[in-house]
Design a protein around this motif. Structure first.
Motif, PDB file in Angstrom:
ATOM      1  N   ALA A 113       0.850  -1.212   0.000  1.00 36.78           N
ATOM      2  CA  ALA A 113       0.000   0.000   0.000  1.00 36.78           C
ATOM      3  C   ALA A 113       0.873   1.246   0.000  1.00 36.78           C
ATOM      4  O   ALA A 113       0.534   2.259  -0.600  1.00 36.78           O
ATOM      5  N   PHE A 114       2.012   1.169   0.691  1.00 37.99           N
ATOM      6  CA  PHE A 114       2.997   2.242   0.614  1.00 37.99           C
ATOM      7  C   PHE A 114       4.023   1.816  -0.422  1.00 37.99           C
ATOM      8  O   PHE A 114       4.510   0.686  -0.386  1.00 37.99           O
ATOM      9  N   ASP A 115       4.353   2.698  -1.347  1.00 38.65           N
ATOM     10  CA  ASP A 115       5.312   2.310  -2.384  1.00 38.65           C
ATOM     11  C   ASP A 115       6.037   3.534  -2.922  1.00 38.65           C
ATOM     12  O   ASP A 115       5.416   4.437  -3.488  1.00 38.65           O
ATOM     13  N   VAL A 118       5.841   5.029  -6.632  1.00 35.54           N
ATOM     14  CA  VAL A 118       4.534   5.513  -7.082  1.00 35.54           C
ATOM     15  C   VAL A 118       4.641   6.765  -7.994  1.00 35.54           C
ATOM     16  O   VAL A 118       3.650   7.184  -8.607  1.00 35.54           O
ATOM     17  N   VAL A 122       1.699   9.282  -9.593  1.00 38.01           N
ATOM     18  CA  VAL A 122       1.430  10.594  -8.978  1.00 38.01           C
ATOM     19  C   VAL A 122       1.488  11.680 -10.064  1.00 38.01           C
ATOM     20  O   VAL A 122       0.622  12.554 -10.133  1.00 38.01           O
ATOM     21  N   ASP A 169       9.287   8.611  -5.512  1.00 38.02           N
ATOM     22  CA  ASP A 169       8.646   9.765  -4.874  1.00 38.02           C
ATOM     23  C   ASP A 169       8.673   9.518  -3.363  1.00 38.02           C
ATOM     24  O   ASP A 169       8.037   8.584  -2.877  1.00 38.02           O
ATOM     25  N   SER A 171       7.755  11.787  -1.083  1.00 29.62           N
ATOM     26  CA  SER A 171       6.950  12.831  -0.407  1.00 29.62           C
ATOM     27  C   SER A 171       6.188  12.320   0.810  1.00 29.62           C
ATOM     28  O   SER A 171       5.914  13.091   1.728  1.00 29.62           O
ATOM     29  N   LYS A 175       9.164  13.939   4.900  1.00 25.82           N
ATOM     30  CA  LYS A 175       8.836  14.952   5.906  1.00 25.82           C
ATOM     31  C   LYS A 175       8.943  14.359   7.313  1.00 25.82           C
ATOM     32  O   LYS A 175       9.457  14.984   8.233  1.00 25.82           O
ATOM     33  N   THR A 245      -0.163  12.654  10.308  1.00 29.59           N
ATOM     34  CA  THR A 245      -1.534  12.519   9.794  1.00 29.59           C
ATOM     35  C   THR A 245      -1.513  12.608   8.277  1.00 29.59           C
ATOM     36  O   THR A 245      -0.810  13.436   7.710  1.00 29.59           O
ATOM     37  N   SER A 246      -2.262  11.721   7.637  1.00 30.64           N
ATOM     38  CA  SER A 246      -2.477  11.827   6.189  1.00 30.64           C
ATOM     39  C   SER A 246      -3.963  11.992   5.954  1.00 30.64           C
ATOM     40  O   SER A 246      -4.775  11.412   6.675  1.00 30.64           O
ATOM     41  N   HIS A 262      -4.725  12.768  -3.630  1.00 31.49           N
ATOM     42  CA  HIS A 262      -3.282  12.669  -3.915  1.00 31.49           C
ATOM     43  C   HIS A 262      -2.669  11.376  -3.378  1.00 31.49           C
ATOM     44  O   HIS A 262      -1.492  11.136  -3.590  1.00 31.49           O
ATOM     45  N   ILE A 264      -2.421   7.494  -3.770  1.00 35.03           N
ATOM     46  CA  ILE A 264      -2.699   6.577  -4.873  1.00 35.03           C
ATOM     47  C   ILE A 264      -2.453   5.147  -4.428  1.00 35.03           C
ATOM     48  O   ILE A 264      -1.485   4.874  -3.695  1.00 35.03           O
ATOM     49  N   PRO A 266      -0.923   1.982  -5.187  1.00 35.51           N
ATOM     50  CA  PRO A 266       0.081   1.551  -6.173  1.00 35.51           C
ATOM     51  C   PRO A 266      -0.267   0.194  -6.794  1.00 35.51           C
ATOM     52  O   PRO A 266       0.286  -0.158  -7.831  1.00 35.51           O
ATOM     53  N   THR A 294       0.158   7.326   5.415  1.00 34.61           N
ATOM     54  CA  THR A 294      -0.174   7.281   3.982  1.00 34.61           C
ATOM     55  C   THR A 294      -0.687   5.892   3.598  1.00 34.61           C
ATOM     56  O   THR A 294      -1.701   5.760   2.906  1.00 34.61           O
TER      57      THR A 294
HETATM   58  P1  ADP Z   1       1.000  14.937   2.958  1.00 37.75           P
HETATM   59  O1  ADP Z   1       2.002  15.244   1.888  1.00 37.75           O
HETATM   60  O2  ADP Z   1      -0.303  15.652   2.833  1.00 37.75           O
HETATM   61  O3  ADP Z   1       1.560  14.929   4.348  1.00 37.75           O
HETATM   62  P2  ADP Z   1       1.307  12.112   2.669  1.00 37.75           P
HETATM   63  O4  ADP Z   1       2.370  11.980   3.692  1.00 37.75           O
HETATM   64  O5  ADP Z   1       0.216  11.113   2.725  1.00 37.75           O
HETATM   65  O6  ADP Z   1       0.559  13.472   2.718  1.00 37.75           O
HETATM   66  O7  ADP Z   1       2.005  12.062   1.240  1.00 37.75           O
HETATM   67  C1  ADP Z   1       1.252  12.111   0.066  1.00 37.75           C
HETATM   68  C2  ADP Z   1       2.184  12.139  -1.122  1.00 37.75           C
HETATM   69  O8  ADP Z   1       2.874  10.901  -1.200  1.00 37.75           O
HETATM   70  C3  ADP Z   1       1.467  12.279  -2.462  1.00 37.75           C
HETATM   71  O9  ADP Z   1       1.338  13.623  -2.840  1.00 37.75           O
HETATM   72  C4  ADP Z   1       2.391  11.508  -3.394  1.00 37.75           C
HETATM   73  O10 ADP Z   1       3.467  12.329  -3.786  1.00 37.75           O
HETATM   74  C5  ADP Z   1       2.911  10.401  -2.519  1.00 37.75           C
HETATM   75  N1  ADP Z   1       2.101   9.162  -2.536  1.00 37.75           N
HETATM   76  C6  ADP Z   1       0.808   9.001  -2.961  1.00 37.75           C
HETATM   77  N2  ADP Z   1       0.395   7.750  -2.781  1.00 37.75           N
HETATM   78  C7  ADP Z   1       1.437   7.068  -2.255  1.00 37.75           C
HETATM   79  C8  ADP Z   1       1.628   5.707  -1.861  1.00 37.75           C
HETATM   80  N3  ADP Z   1       0.663   4.811  -1.954  1.00 37.75           N
HETATM   81  N4  ADP Z   1       2.845   5.358  -1.348  1.00 37.75           N
HETATM   82  C9  ADP Z   1       3.842   6.270  -1.240  1.00 37.75           C
HETATM   83  N5  ADP Z   1       3.714   7.554  -1.590  1.00 37.75           N
HETATM   84  C10 ADP Z   1       2.527   7.960  -2.091  1.00 37.75           C
END
Ligand code: ADP
Ligand code: MG
Length: 341
Positions: A113-115, A118, A122, A169, A171, A175, A245-246, A262, A264, A266, A294
């Motif tokens: 689910a986390f990948d 991705v 994205v 990615d 993201s 953080k 938090t997501s 946002h 996804i 995967p 996430t």
């Molecule tokens: P935020 O950036 O609002 O804190 P997240 O930590 O959930 O939220 O990160 C969302 C970002 O992670 C998306 O904008 C995208 O770049 C990336 N992403 C989306 N889906 C996935 C996923 N399934 N696994 C890993 N990264 C993802």
């Protein structure tokens, strides 16, 4: 002056000097220092008590900027951007390797689910560093072969891809990692009471300015692309923990009456369309909390709770829409301990 009077005077002056020293020391150490600024495309805040009252903002920012040069896909010369461009000369650094290894572990725990691969999805859905027009419907058949955390690995500081079209990615995890590192900077400098927050991801320790545990509000997930509406669902009290938090209530768009988030999945290639609105995770470190939050958005309520129960020291608080469309919350047993009394 008699010897006795001299000794008395010396002792007297010594007592005054130590008194002044302790007064200054206590004054500086009981003051919290507050820093804020921009990093990783968002804002950060740090509040901490330093034993000598020293401001650590420069040190914190220097470290966070270094992380950007490793893991930001919005920074063309970062390690991750160069990997995405298949730059043969790029070697991975410590920041990249720590995040990569944790990402791979979280992918395994969450059944993909986390990948971190991705990125092409994205971008295709219009949320990434190389975003496509949101009007176009992505052709997933041409993208899915290049998605999958098992298709990449680290060898001797090189990222090996099964296909050159694979892109990363970070993201959803960088953080959280950066928040851990900012907390490390405070630790290394002797801080025992602090809270660091980057874009909602938090690490806290010791006591807040009132000498209590840190109080943190969990947002009500209200659809708001402007990022200005702020209502609190609940307040929790934590310390010596990390929290992330997501949600899909700030980063989304509506097309033909349908909401595209946002986050996804995967495994399917589609933006998640589950009844879960936000996932808050408390864990021993923020890199784990961020990635899991996430993943929980992808997994939905039941699977997230199931996985959460198997992870020691991890708790979650999920807000979802019930069949009648009203907001409901569900949380792991351990989360009870954090509700503010
Ligand atoms: P935020 O950036 O609002 O804190 P997240 O930590 O959930 O939220 O990160 C969302 C970002 O992670 C998306 O904008 C995208 O770049 C990336 N992403 C989306 N889906 C996935 C996923 N399934 N696994 C890993 N990264 C993802
Ligand atoms: Mg995340």
């Amino acid at each position: 002056m008699s010897v006795k009077r001299k000794i008395f005077l010396i002792i007297f002056l010594f007592l005054i000097a130590t008194g002044i020293f302790f007064l200054i020391k206590n004054q500086s150490s009981s003051k919290y220092i507050f820093n804020e600024g921009k990093i990783h495309g968002t804002y950060y805040h740090a509040i901490y008590m330093h034993p000598q009252g020293i401001d650590l903002q420069e040190k914190i920012e220097e470290r966070m900027k270094k992380i950007d040069m490793s893991l930001s896909t919005f920074e063309p010369q970062s390690v991750i951007s160069r990997i995405n461009r298949n730059d043969d000369s790029v070697l991975t650094d410590d920041d990249f390797e720590t995040v990569f290894k944790t990402a791979q572990k979280i992918s395994e725990i969450t059944y993909g689910a986390f990948d971190i691969t991705v990125a092409p999805l994205v971008n295709a859905w219009g949320f990434g560093f190389d975003s496509h027009d949101r009007i176009l419907q992505p052709n997933l058949d041409t993208i899915m072969p290049f998605i999958g955390y098992q298709k990449i690995r680290l060898e001797n500081h090189k990222l090996i891809k099964d296909y050159p079209k694979i892109m990363l990615d970070a993201s959803a995890i960088a953080k959280g990692y950066s928040t851990d590192i900012a907390a490390n900077v405070l630790e290394e400098n002797g801080c025992k009471n602090y809270l660091v927050e980057i874009g909602g991801e938090i690490v806290c320790k010791g006591k807040n300015t009132k000498g209590e545990k840190w109080k943190i509000g969990i947002d009500k997930p209200i659809d708001d692309e402007t990022n200005t509406l702020n209502e609190i669902q609940t307040v929790i009290s934590i310390t010596d923990k990390a929290m992330a938090t997501s949600g899909n209530y700030r980063q989304f768009y509506i097309k033909d009456g349908k909401k595209y988030s946002h986050t996804i999945d995967p495994r399917t290639g589609y933006p998640v369309n589950k009844n879960i609105l936000s996932a808050t995770v408390i864990a021993p470190n923020c890199i784990t909390a961020d990635a899991l939050a996430t993943a929980f958005m992808v997994l939905g309520v039941d699977s997230s709770l199931m996985i959460c129960r198997t992870l020691p020291e991890v708790d979650c608080y999920l807000i979802y829409n019930d069949q009648k469309g009203s907001n409901k919350v569900i949380y792991s047993e351990g989360f009870e301990n954090y509700f503010s009394k």
